[in-house]
Structure formats: structure tokens, C-alpha cells
Design an enzyme around this catalytic site. Sequence first.
Site, PDB file in Angstrom:
ATOM      1  N   CYS A 122      -2.205 -27.369  13.382  1.00  0.00           N
ATOM      2  CA  CYS A 122      -1.603 -28.644  13.768  1.00  0.00           C
ATOM      3  C   CYS A 122      -0.940 -29.355  12.601  1.00  0.00           C
ATOM      4  CB  CYS A 122      -2.665 -29.539  14.404  1.00  0.00           C
ATOM      5  SG  CYS A 122      -3.489 -28.767  15.820  1.00  0.00           S
ATOM      6  N   HIS A 268      -0.200 -36.445  14.683  1.00  0.00           N
ATOM      7  CA  HIS A 268      -0.406 -35.270  15.534  1.00  0.00           C
ATOM      8  C   HIS A 268      -1.024 -35.717  16.846  1.00  0.00           C
ATOM      9  CE1 HIS A 268      -1.927 -31.666  17.264  1.00  0.00           C
ATOM     10  NE2 HIS A 268      -3.173 -31.835  16.838  1.00  0.00           N
ATOM     11  N   ASN A 299      -1.974 -31.520  23.760  1.00  0.00           N
ATOM     12  CA  ASN A 299      -1.992 -31.135  22.353  1.00  0.00           C
ATOM     13  C   ASN A 299      -1.198 -29.854  22.187  1.00  0.00           C
ATOM     14  OD1 ASN A 299      -2.639 -30.063  19.823  1.00  0.00           O
ATOM     15  ND2 ASN A 299      -4.793 -30.676  19.919  1.00  0.00           N
TER      16      ASN A 299
END
Length: 343
Positions: A122, A268, A299
Site C-alpha cells: 500500500c 491510503h 482498499n
Amino acid sequence: MSKIKPSKGSPYARILGVGGYRPTRVVPNEVILEKIDSSDEWIRSRSGIATRHWASPEETVAAMSIEASGKAIADAGITAEQIGAVVVSTVSHFSQTPAVATEIADKIGTNKAAAFDISAGCAGFGYGLTLAKGLVVEGSAEYVLVIGVERLSDLTDLEDRATAFLFGDGAGAVVVGPSQEPNIGPTVWGSEGDKSETIKQTVPWDRFRVGDVAQLPLDDKGEIKFPAITQQGQAVFRWAVFEMAKVAQQALDAAGIAPDDLDVFIPHQANMRIIDSMVKTLKLPEHVTVARDVETTGNTSAASIPLAMERLLATGEAKSGDTALVIGFGAGLAYAATVVTLP
């Protein structure tokens, strides 16, 4: 004394254009609940996620990247032939070699651009952005295409109550090019490998070799389960909220920016609770626009920051020239934060 000529790069670099691609299939929480014992209310309260996008067989890592890249290149006002390097961050391109970046560089029409993949989970977009800035300033490429792309639906265990609802698919891309002013700040980045067990792939690929079948996880029917991403939710939450808020503050300090000077915060898109907690810990003023794309996109790991950036600009919630703090964090546990001027 060295006989090597100095590089002839740009004094600084900036993001010139951004593009995104979300798969056409929208998956609501109701679909996730077919496999796990939970509720829509529980998923929303724990993560803030209502829907996510899952890719079709045709929406490959390369195909999604090409779509996002075309938009970013057009937004930057350049041509693909001017791209000197293509950097792709992904953990879900399953062909070990060649790098998917080489296929993308060819299909979008670059003139034999340098192309390579990176794996930083990420935090991958931040890593790629930092590399791109260096290439432009050093003079190895005038324009660099940075792509964050994932098909995390391929790495999701739909029976894992802790993660089944989290992940989505998509691609985000930016073009980084020359600037006469500092529009990408210093990067504060690093990793905490001692905590790598908190987010990881369930089993390595080499377990699938003949003779290792007994070490593979099985489903209720006794069939081999494909590797998936697993995480220790509470440990990740605590680390992200407390440690990453410190990193975000360090990035602001390194750029000489106070929270009041910020226009936009693009973390993020891991979890709405993490985002809201970071905003509170950083004491961001109310005028700062906060990206909360996770609600409808889920996500998407390396793709989440450029996708969120693209949506904020498209909806008018952010505008060209705004000062934005971006921070990515995840598996590794790797992280990267910087302050940028939006394209």
C-alpha cells in the site's frame, strides 16, 4: 577528479496529470455477506466501506493500467512518446517476469521507455512517486509514468471475516515531469520488517510445487485454497493511527508546511476509521479536504492514492494547485509520505 559529465535534469519535479480506472462491476456488501457471518452495518462501522469494484477477466492488471495511463497522459498534455520511464507498483500481477510495466510501456506507445515493477504494498505509489521525482531531477527521463494497480479480488479469501470486505480492484496513474519550483516535497519513508507478519500472503507460491501440497491450506471441501492476503486488524489499526500520524507530521515538517497550509489530505484508503483517526491526531483544520474514496472503492492498495486524487479533482472537491499531503502504508510494514502540489 571525475571525468563524468553532470546530469542535465530539471531543478524540480511535479505531478502533471492524473488518471484512474475502476472496473465496471460494483460489488455491494450484500455480496460479501453471502460468504461470511456478518452484517452491512458491521462492515460499514468497522471499515466505512459500502461498495468496491471487482475486475472481470478482461480487466487485467495491464488493461486497467493502460486505461488509467491514457487519462493521465492526456491530463498532463503530453504524448506517450515523451514518457521516458514507466514505474508500476503492484502485488497482484502473477507473472513473475517480465515486468508488467514493459507490456504497458509498449501498448501505450512509448518510445522504448525504461519500465519496471516495484512491490511495496500500500506504500507502493509513494515509492514510485519518489523514484519518478529522482529520475526527472537526475535527468534520466523527462517524463515518468507512475502507476499503482491491483486486482486484490484475486487475493481475497471471501471466507475470512477479517478481510473479505476490505479489498477492491483498480488502477491509478500520474505523470511526473519537470518543474521550476519544488512541487513534490521530500519523502519520509521506511519499513518495519519486524512487524511483517501483521499483513502478509497466507502461503508463498513455492508451496504449490509437487511435494508441498500437504502444507497448503484447504477449504471445507478439502480443496486447495489459493493464496490470499491476511492481516491482524487491531495491530495494523494501532500502527497506522499512531505511527503513521507521526510520519505524516514528519513529511509536513520536511516540506516546511504547517497543517493550516494544507488544502487536501490523501491518505491510503485502508479504512475509514484509520483515516478519521489520523485526521484527529494530526489536528487538521476543517478547511482541509480529506479523501474518503474507500467508501465506494474499497482498499485498492497501491492504486488507492492516485484513484482518490483523481476523484477529488474530478468532483471539484480539490483543484489544480492545491497543496496535498499524501501517505501510503501497509504490508512490510512499509510507508511513504510526502507533500505535493496537485496537477
